[in-house]
Design an enzyme around this catalytic site. Structure first.
Site, PDB file in Angstrom:
ATOM      1  N   ASP A  16       0.830  -1.209   0.000  1.00  0.00           N
ATOM      2  CA  ASP A  16       0.000   0.000   0.000  1.00  0.00           C
ATOM      3  C   ASP A  16       0.867   1.262   0.000  1.00  0.00           C
ATOM      4  O   ASP A  16       0.665   2.189   0.804  1.00  0.00           O
ATOM      5  CB  ASP A  16      -0.922   0.021   1.222  1.00  0.00           C
ATOM      6  CG  ASP A  16      -1.597  -1.320   1.474  1.00  0.00           C
ATOM      7  OD1 ASP A  16      -2.040  -1.941   0.497  1.00  0.00           O
ATOM      8  OD2 ASP A  16      -1.665  -1.751   2.642  1.00  0.00           O
ATOM      9  N   GLU A 196     -11.267  -0.490  -3.625  1.00  0.00           N
ATOM     10  CA  GLU A 196     -10.518   0.078  -2.506  1.00  0.00           C
ATOM     11  C   GLU A 196      -9.286   0.800  -3.037  1.00  0.00           C
ATOM     12  O   GLU A 196      -9.031   0.843  -4.241  1.00  0.00           O
ATOM     13  CB  GLU A 196     -10.113  -1.017  -1.512  1.00  0.00           C
ATOM     14  CG  GLU A 196      -9.135  -2.043  -2.076  1.00  0.00           C
ATOM     15  CD  GLU A 196      -8.791  -3.166  -1.090  1.00  0.00           C
ATOM     16  OE1 GLU A 196      -9.541  -3.360  -0.113  1.00  0.00           O
ATOM     17  OE2 GLU A 196      -7.779  -3.855  -1.322  1.00  0.00           O
TER      18      GLU A 196
END
Length: 318
Positions: A16, A196
């Site tokens: 991420d 997401e």
């Protein structure tokens, strides 16, 4: 800048990934495999980030709503102060619906140096649902500061959808959030129904939002939304959605599940895609605790219509 100037992987065991260019310096923040802390590294160039010393600016408490599974932090500079947005939960146990219980939280640092400054917890960023929530980002557009995130709607099938709202303060939204995208296409629904990890990029006369879809294995991929710069972003009908993913697993290059990206720029203004991917598919045990989602970089090209060309995830160089 040529692709070869960056090693691949760029930074190992950092998922991420988020890179911010602020006042001629680069800041890097990402999920760590232990999911227990927030750390920032800073360098004068992108290439120096892998060797920059990380500064731990916050550690999770032993109990409470921010005590487990610290996910996907982002670092932003808003009105002269630093903010970190991150997802956290109070438990590692899944509930009866097999959903994590994450919520979004914000930290603030009023000091000039976010690596040494004092970070203050500003609490949960509350939204229209008290439900699974993660992967928030923020951006300035049309004179307003916006908050863009992924969240579960109890009335919509799947794990998470993408929502947009204006910010009242850096840790509080105002107005009614707008639903930008939900998992509905085949490639968004493999393993899990997921939208997401949104990231914002402006180019030409458009504002783009990339996002990640499907389960976090080799099915994980990046989709794309876009809107005209002058259009009202709170009207869902003004947004366009790609019918196909724009960045996907490359079996020939052994790059699996590329996703949860951010964008940054080189000093000479080229757009850079920042993302993570694994170089194998056989994951032992829970994929959540497989640490080898490595940070990777790729230059982004543009076609004659002003649309981004993500290309193919390049193979490992080392």
């Amino acid at each position: 800048m040529n692709q070869e100037q960056w090693p691949n992987p760029f930074i190992e065991q950092r998922a991420d990934p988020f890179i911010l260019l602020h006042e001629d310096e680069y800041y890097f923040i990402a999920s760590v495999p232990e999911y227990d802390r927030l750390e920032i590294r800073r360098a004068a160039t992108i290439s120096e980030l892998p060797n920059a010393q990380p500064a731990v600016v916050w550690r999770k408490p032993s109990c409470g709503p921010m005590s487990e599974l610290i996910w996907a932090p982002e670092l932003h500079h808003i009105d002269g102060k630093w903010y970190i947005y991150f997802a956290a939960t109070h438990t590692q146990e899944l509930d009866e619906l097999n959903m994590f219980q994450h919520r979004m939280f914000a930290l603030e640092c009023a000091d000039a140096n976010p690596l040494t400054g004092k970070w203050v917890e500003k609490g949960q960023v509350k939204t229209q649902f008290d439900s699974f929530c993660l992967d928030a980002t923020t951006f300035r557009h049309q004179g307003k500061q916006w908050y863009l995130w992924a969240q579960k709607d109890p009335n919509i099938a799947g794990n998470s959808n993408l929502y947009l709202a204006e910010l009242e303060t850096p840790w509080a939204i105002k107005g009614k959030p707008v639903l930008l995208s939900k998992p509905e296409l085949d490639w968004e629904c493999r393993g899990f129904l997921v939208n997401e990890g949104p990231a914002v990029l402006v180019h030409g006369d458009k504002l783009f939002v990339s996002y990640s879809a499907s389960a976090t294995d080799e099915n994980y991929c990046i989709g794309l939304l876009w809107i005209d710069l002058n259009a009202d972003p709170t009207h869902a009908a003004n947004w366009h959605k790609s019918s196909q993913p724009v960045f996907t697993t490359s079996y020939p290059n052994k790059q699996f599940g590329p996703g949860h990206n951010s964008f940054t720029k080189t000093k000479d203004g080229k757009d850079v895609l920042v993302y993570h991917a694994r170089n194998y598919t056989e994951i032992e045990g829970d994929p959540l605790y497989d640490p080898n989602r490595h940070t990777r970089l790729k230059t982004l090209e543009w076609d004659e219509n002003g649309m981004p060309l993500f290309g193919i995830p390049p193979a490992d160089t080392h």
